[in-house]
Design an enzyme around this catalytic site. Sequence first.
Site, PDB file in Angstrom:
ATOM      1  N   HIS A 136       0.831  -1.202   0.000  1.00 55.99           N
ATOM      2  CA  HIS A 136       0.000   0.000   0.000  1.00 55.99           C
ATOM      3  C   HIS A 136       0.871   1.259   0.000  1.00 55.99           C
ATOM      4  O   HIS A 136       1.905   1.324   0.661  1.00 55.99           O
ATOM      5  CB  HIS A 136      -0.930   0.015   1.206  1.00 55.99           C
ATOM      6  CG  HIS A 136      -2.124   0.892   1.020  1.00 55.99           C
ATOM      7  ND1 HIS A 136      -2.056   2.262   1.084  1.00 55.99           N
ATOM      8  CD2 HIS A 136      -3.423   0.585   0.743  1.00 55.99           C
ATOM      9  CE1 HIS A 136      -3.267   2.776   0.868  1.00 55.99           C
ATOM     10  NE2 HIS A 136      -4.116   1.779   0.667  1.00 55.99           N
ATOM     11  N   HIS A 137       0.376   2.262  -0.735  1.00 55.42           N
ATOM     12  CA  HIS A 137       1.138   3.505  -0.866  1.00 55.42           C
ATOM     13  C   HIS A 137       1.236   4.268   0.449  1.00 55.42           C
ATOM     14  O   HIS A 137       2.127   5.110   0.629  1.00 55.42           O
ATOM     15  CB  HIS A 137       0.492   4.388  -1.929  1.00 55.42           C
ATOM     16  CG  HIS A 137       1.461   5.230  -2.694  1.00 55.42           C
ATOM     17  ND1 HIS A 137       2.627   5.727  -2.139  1.00 55.42           N
ATOM     18  CD2 HIS A 137       1.452   5.668  -3.978  1.00 55.42           C
ATOM     19  CE1 HIS A 137       3.283   6.430  -3.041  1.00 55.42           C
ATOM     20  NE2 HIS A 137       2.587   6.417  -4.168  1.00 55.42           N
ATOM     21  N   CYS A 138       0.347   4.000   1.412  1.00 55.60           N
ATOM     22  CA  CYS A 138       0.452   4.685   2.706  1.00 55.60           C
ATOM     23  C   CYS A 138       1.671   4.207   3.480  1.00 55.60           C
ATOM     24  O   CYS A 138       2.089   4.846   4.445  1.00 55.60           O
ATOM     25  CB  CYS A 138      -0.811   4.492   3.537  1.00 55.60           C
ATOM     26  SG  CYS A 138      -1.003   2.852   4.271  1.00 55.60           S
ATOM     27  N   ASN A 296       6.582   7.738   3.053  1.00 50.94           N
ATOM     28  CA  ASN A 296       6.537   8.507   1.808  1.00 50.94           C
ATOM     29  C   ASN A 296       7.305   9.801   1.973  1.00 50.94           C
ATOM     30  O   ASN A 296       7.057  10.559   2.928  1.00 50.94           O
ATOM     31  CB  ASN A 296       5.088   8.811   1.428  1.00 50.94           C
ATOM     32  CG  ASN A 296       4.363   7.601   0.890  1.00 50.94           C
ATOM     33  OD1 ASN A 296       4.399   7.310  -0.298  1.00 50.94           O
ATOM     34  ND2 ASN A 296       3.695   6.864   1.781  1.00 50.94           N
TER      35      ASN A 296
END
Length: 460
Positions: A136-138, A296
């Site tokens: 997941h990008h989170c 990120n």
Amino acid sequence: MDHLTTLDAGFLEAEDSDPHISLAIGGVAVLDGPIPQFDRLTEVFAQRAARFPRLTQQLRLHPLDLAAPEWVPDNGFDITHHIRRAALPMPGDDDALHRLVADIMERRLDRDHPLWECWVIEGLGRRRWALLLRIHHCLVDGIAATHLLTALCDEAHHTDRRVVRVSEQSPPPGRPNPVTWLTGAINTVAGLGATAANAVRGVLDIAGGLLSPSASTLNGPMGAMRRYVSAEVPRADVERICAHFDVTVNDVALAAITDSYRSLLLGRGERLRRDSLRTLVPVSVRSDDAADRPDNRVSLMLPCLPVDESDPIRQLEAVHSRLNRVKTSGQRHAGSAVFAAAGLVPFPLSAWAVRAFTRLPQRGVVTLATNVPGPPEPLTVLGCRITKLLPIPPLALQLRTGIAILSYADRLAFGVLADYDAAPDVDVLARGIEGAVARLADLTTVPHRSTPLGTLALVP
């Protein structure tokens, strides 16, 4: 507790804003066989994944967003939830692999478990098999995801050398500190300092780009199904183009993407304008010593790629000049400053703002192009050589197509993810990228001269 940043949590909000999207990113490794025993792969991956505590943690959300989501240990962690297997139908060609990748990427990750999966894919022709890692990008951005993927490989455990390096598109060390900028802005009455003013201009540029409507068919509501295709070009060709035209790898990659989108849009009968392809280009703000940290660290730029230009050399020059213009406009610093500022306000307020933004009918940005540096040397998994490493971009915010770029060994790979119904012609993008790089490589053997406009032209 380890709380998510406003940027990390924003990817959860973006996913929640549309029931038809899954905000996972990923990579596909194609390996030469024979494939190891599945139980053996599971055992080895469990050992190697244990080096990253985040892979054994799950999300804990707070009611009404009274506090930021946090990572907590998954006390019932079971590696078999995360190591999956699949087999391709005969004849097991690359098209079948692409279809399976699209099927897997369209499904959301289970938030009741750590947000990642690794698929072992059998039945690929010519005695090959594949690994698909999606996460997941989170949890990670592209660079951190690439580091995790390489950490599953043999080389990461047999040597201390780095397998992930920060490339030219990462901003230089010493970027402006957003907190310092905010403090300076508050204390300045006569005017803003140069850096802060530049960041403010960048914020205005980004806001204008998001609010300016595009007539392109490339953005809009999405369905639940996806298409995936890939392209590869020789790194030697890209480096020769860079040296001959004095541009960067990023310039060449985006010029090839520009030319391929031009072909696709012309095939759809669209009228091409200067602003027809406003593109979201993430920019890493990750330092060398933070490559292995799961989070990120990105900002963004919104250049308009020159699909209105037909000549490949002028197209390349326009990409180069527009990117330089966007970089100096402050957009790259603006994204970092905005998210840093959001971290200074109570989370319920920032969460509300992000939620409202992600639910707006975004019509200004048309597509996504993200470039991530990959391993410079070939890797192996349990002795099997990785022959291809293909990236998979995320799709969200009504962007119906996205392209990820990843360097690996002697190749530059492009992965294209698209909405199934909105992009039945997505293969045009992959083949167009390969053709565009080949044409530019051929043009390096042709003499050129400068014109009064500063562009390049063929010598008659």
